[in-house]
Design a protein around this motif. Sequence first.
Motif, PDB file in Angstrom:
ATOM      1  N   VAL A 191      36.156  49.148  39.658  1.00 54.10           N
ATOM      2  CA  VAL A 191      36.623  48.385  38.643  1.00 54.10           C
ATOM      3  C   VAL A 191      36.717  49.709  37.317  1.00 54.10           C
ATOM      4  O   VAL A 191      35.729  50.434  37.192  1.00 54.10           O
ATOM      5  CB  VAL A 191      35.576  47.560  37.938  1.00 54.10           C
ATOM      6  N   SER A 192      38.073  49.787  36.754  1.00 59.22           N
ATOM      7  CA  SER A 192      38.311  50.950  35.959  1.00 59.22           C
ATOM      8  C   SER A 192      37.615  50.562  34.455  1.00 59.22           C
ATOM      9  O   SER A 192      37.208  49.389  34.229  1.00 59.22           O
ATOM     10  CB  SER A 192      39.693  51.175  35.907  1.00 59.22           C
ATOM     11  N   PRO A 193      37.477  51.607  33.749  1.00 59.54           N
ATOM     12  CA  PRO A 193      37.006  51.190  32.221  1.00 59.54           C
ATOM     13  C   PRO A 193      38.096  50.221  31.576  1.00 59.54           C
ATOM     14  O   PRO A 193      37.543  49.796  30.623  1.00 59.54           O
ATOM     15  CB  PRO A 193      37.127  52.759  31.746  1.00 59.54           C
ATOM     16  N   ALA A 194      39.223  50.280  32.003  1.00 65.85           N
ATOM     17  CA  ALA A 194      40.243  49.304  31.484  1.00 65.85           C
ATOM     18  C   ALA A 194      40.172  48.051  32.039  1.00 65.85           C
ATOM     19  O   ALA A 194      41.082  47.137  31.918  1.00 65.85           O
ATOM     20  CB  ALA A 194      41.630  49.783  31.416  1.00 65.85           C
ATOM     21  N   LYS A 195      39.196  47.713  32.794  1.00 66.04           N
ATOM     22  CA  LYS A 195      39.051  46.442  33.764  1.00 66.04           C
ATOM     23  C   LYS A 195      40.061  46.163  34.736  1.00 66.04           C
ATOM     24  O   LYS A 195      40.185  44.862  35.135  1.00 66.04           O
ATOM     25  CB  LYS A 195      38.630  45.372  32.733  1.00 66.04           C
ATOM     26  N   ALA A 196      40.655  46.983  35.192  1.00 73.94           N
ATOM     27  CA  ALA A 196      41.539  47.073  36.540  1.00 73.94           C
ATOM     28  C   ALA A 196      40.765  46.952  37.536  1.00 73.94           C
ATOM     29  O   ALA A 196      39.653  47.612  37.682  1.00 73.94           O
ATOM     30  CB  ALA A 196      42.315  48.019  36.327  1.00 73.94           C
ATOM     31  N   VAL A 197      40.894  46.110  38.516  1.00 74.04           N
ATOM     32  CA  VAL A 197      39.977  45.775  39.686  1.00 74.04           C
ATOM     33  C   VAL A 197      40.632  45.990  41.151  1.00 74.04           C
ATOM     34  O   VAL A 197      41.967  45.456  41.111  1.00 74.04           O
ATOM     35  CB  VAL A 197      39.558  44.460  39.251  1.00 74.04           C
ATOM     36  N   GLY A 198      39.920  46.378  41.957  1.00 73.58           N
ATOM     37  CA  GLY A 198      40.191  46.445  43.273  1.00 73.58           C
ATOM     38  C   GLY A 198      40.977  47.373  43.948  1.00 73.58           C
ATOM     39  O   GLY A 198      41.452  48.467  43.201  1.00 73.58           O
ATOM     40  N   PHE A 199      41.471  47.487  45.116  1.00 73.92           N
ATOM     41  CA  PHE A 199      42.344  48.524  45.811  1.00 73.92           C
ATOM     42  C   PHE A 199      43.396  49.025  44.811  1.00 73.92           C
ATOM     43  O   PHE A 199      43.661  50.205  44.688  1.00 73.92           O
ATOM     44  CB  PHE A 199      42.761  48.204  47.121  1.00 73.92           C
ATOM     45  N   TRP A 200      44.180  47.953  44.460  1.00 68.59           N
ATOM     46  CA  TRP A 200      45.306  48.255  43.674  1.00 68.59           C
ATOM     47  C   TRP A 200      45.160  48.121  42.175  1.00 68.59           C
ATOM     48  O   TRP A 200      46.069  48.308  41.433  1.00 68.59           O
ATOM     49  CB  TRP A 200      46.520  47.392  44.099  1.00 68.59           C
ATOM     50  N   GLN A 201      44.023  48.119  41.630  1.00 73.91           N
ATOM     51  CA  GLN A 201      43.508  48.260  40.361  1.00 73.91           C
ATOM     52  C   GLN A 201      44.450  47.439  39.459  1.00 73.91           C
ATOM     53  O   GLN A 201      45.175  47.873  38.366  1.00 73.91           O
ATOM     54  CB  GLN A 201      43.737  49.773  39.789  1.00 73.91           C
ATOM     55  N   ILE A 202      44.467  46.133  39.475  1.00 74.12           N
ATOM     56  CA  ILE A 202      45.153  45.002  38.792  1.00 74.12           C
ATOM     57  C   ILE A 202      44.429  44.528  37.790  1.00 74.12           C
ATOM     58  O   ILE A 202      43.161  44.143  37.956  1.00 74.12           O
ATOM     59  CB  ILE A 202      45.752  44.063  39.862  1.00 74.12           C
ATOM     60  N   VAL A 203      44.852  44.299  36.486  1.00 72.43           N
ATOM     61  CA  VAL A 203      44.337  43.925  35.357  1.00 72.43           C
ATOM     62  C   VAL A 203      44.467  42.242  35.435  1.00 72.43           C
ATOM     63  O   VAL A 203      45.308  41.815  36.405  1.00 72.43           O
ATOM     64  CB  VAL A 203      44.700  44.308  33.979  1.00 72.43           C
ATOM     65  N   LYS A 204      43.473  41.706  34.739  1.00 70.30           N
ATOM     66  CA  LYS A 204      43.458  40.247  34.850  1.00 70.30           C
ATOM     67  C   LYS A 204      44.868  39.305  34.764  1.00 70.30           C
ATOM     68  O   LYS A 204      45.302  38.460  35.465  1.00 70.30           O
ATOM     69  CB  LYS A 204      42.357  39.603  34.165  1.00 70.30           C
ATOM     70  N   ALA A 205      45.419  39.679  33.662  1.00 74.44           N
ATOM     71  CA  ALA A 205      46.739  39.151  32.957  1.00 74.44           C
ATOM     72  C   ALA A 205      47.719  39.308  34.158  1.00 74.44           C
ATOM     73  O   ALA A 205      48.580  38.287  34.591  1.00 74.44           O
ATOM     74  CB  ALA A 205      47.302  39.672  31.868  1.00 74.44           C
ATOM     75  N   THR A 206      47.868  40.493  34.753  1.00 71.83           N
ATOM     76  CA  THR A 206      48.819  40.807  35.705  1.00 71.83           C
ATOM     77  C   THR A 206      48.636  40.117  37.069  1.00 71.83           C
ATOM     78  O   THR A 206      49.516  39.584  37.791  1.00 71.83           O
ATOM     79  CB  THR A 206      48.961  42.377  36.289  1.00 71.83           C
ATOM     80  N   ALA A 207      47.304  40.037  37.467  1.00 70.42           N
ATOM     81  CA  ALA A 207      46.825  39.239  38.463  1.00 70.42           C
ATOM     82  C   ALA A 207      47.190  37.991  38.669  1.00 70.42           C
ATOM     83  O   ALA A 207      47.862  37.285  39.608  1.00 70.42           O
ATOM     84  CB  ALA A 207      45.246  39.334  38.795  1.00 70.42           C
ATOM     85  N   LYS A 208      46.852  36.977  37.567  1.00 71.43           N
ATOM     86  CA  LYS A 208      47.560  35.766  37.301  1.00 71.43           C
ATOM     87  C   LYS A 208      49.029  35.596  37.390  1.00 71.43           C
ATOM     88  O   LYS A 208      49.525  34.728  38.074  1.00 71.43           O
ATOM     89  CB  LYS A 208      46.952  35.118  35.956  1.00 71.43           C
ATOM     90  N   GLU A 209      49.819  36.529  36.857  1.00 73.02           N
ATOM     91  CA  GLU A 209      51.167  36.474  36.712  1.00 73.02           C
ATOM     92  C   GLU A 209      51.664  36.494  38.333  1.00 73.02           C
ATOM     93  O   GLU A 209      52.913  36.351  38.651  1.00 73.02           O
ATOM     94  CB  GLU A 209      51.722  37.560  36.159  1.00 73.02           C
ATOM     95  N   ARG A 210      51.005  37.228  38.929  1.00 74.42           N
ATOM     96  CA  ARG A 210      51.547  37.479  40.642  1.00 74.42           C
ATOM     97  C   ARG A 210      50.766  36.383  41.431  1.00 74.42           C
ATOM     98  O   ARG A 210      50.867  36.896  42.480  1.00 74.42           O
ATOM     99  CB  ARG A 210      51.172  38.926  40.802  1.00 74.42           C
TER     100      ARG A 210
END
Length: 333
Positions: free
Chosen positions: A141-160
Amino acid sequence: MKNLRTYLPPILWGVLAIAVLILWFRPNPNTSVAGPSEPYPWEVAEQAGLPEAVSGQTIRALPLPDTLYFAGERVPLEDPDVRERLDRELHVNTFFHSNTIFLIKRANRWLPQIAPILAQNGVPDDFKYLAVIESDLQNKVSPAKAVGFWQIVKATAKERGLVVTREVDERYHPLKSTEAACQYLLQAHNRFGSWTNAAASYNIGQYGLDKRLDEQQVDSYYDLLLNEETKRYMLRLLAIKLIMENPETYGFFIEPEQLYYPEETITMDISEDVKDLVGWAQARGVTYKTLKRHNPWLRQKDVKARRDGKPWVIALPAYAHEPIVATDSLSSD
């Protein structure tokens, strides 16, 4: 005659004591501490066939390739700036020994699972190294709250199309998050017409890259003046590609049995609310720790049924079994 101790000063007794100890613990001249047949470290390196650049007590500069491609696109190594930036990243990642060793070990488990998903989506195979530089193939989990192997932020995750709730966060699912990353990369490639630019946009964002290309009136990432992180991003990706495709060239000799491999698993479905995942796991012969090892996307000790009626597909070790009892008392009515 008076006792000799009366006439000798204390310091002399100390000198005599030290002399006795030296004589007592003196090593046998016919033996070696290391053993007669034990080679020196640099001899071990030579016997192992390590390249001259990383063997012995002298560390030499690594050679750069004459040509290099990323996703079928040529890297302009004739540009002194690009060449020196690659030179830096290649040395940093080669001589960051422990970190790179574990990258190679994890890559053996995960890249063969990631690569087919990239291929199915029409994304070049080289993008598997993007996951390596983003997260070291760990659920970070990055300081910007990007998560996982691909460092995806919450909004982008839901869009995808990834599920992100209190109980479930599919950004922690290495393979489902790969699908989401593919969607982003395909969109970026359509926008920029370049896989290199698409990869760079994964760090700075599509808008951010587009803005800088427009401001500086260029078409290529390699021609941009960028912040330190993004300036290094693509070159680190290239360095990791070189090292992982040719580990022995850069001094990484890892035996097959030392690598990490995919673990044999089976799948079970959850179609109803489960209030106690600890008990759910134990009823199937595994611990909660093992359940979470194979399903890090389960974020709580309970999980609700999917709203779309589909089941949650749970990975479990091959020795897991269905509950012995006929009715799963751990699920809600």
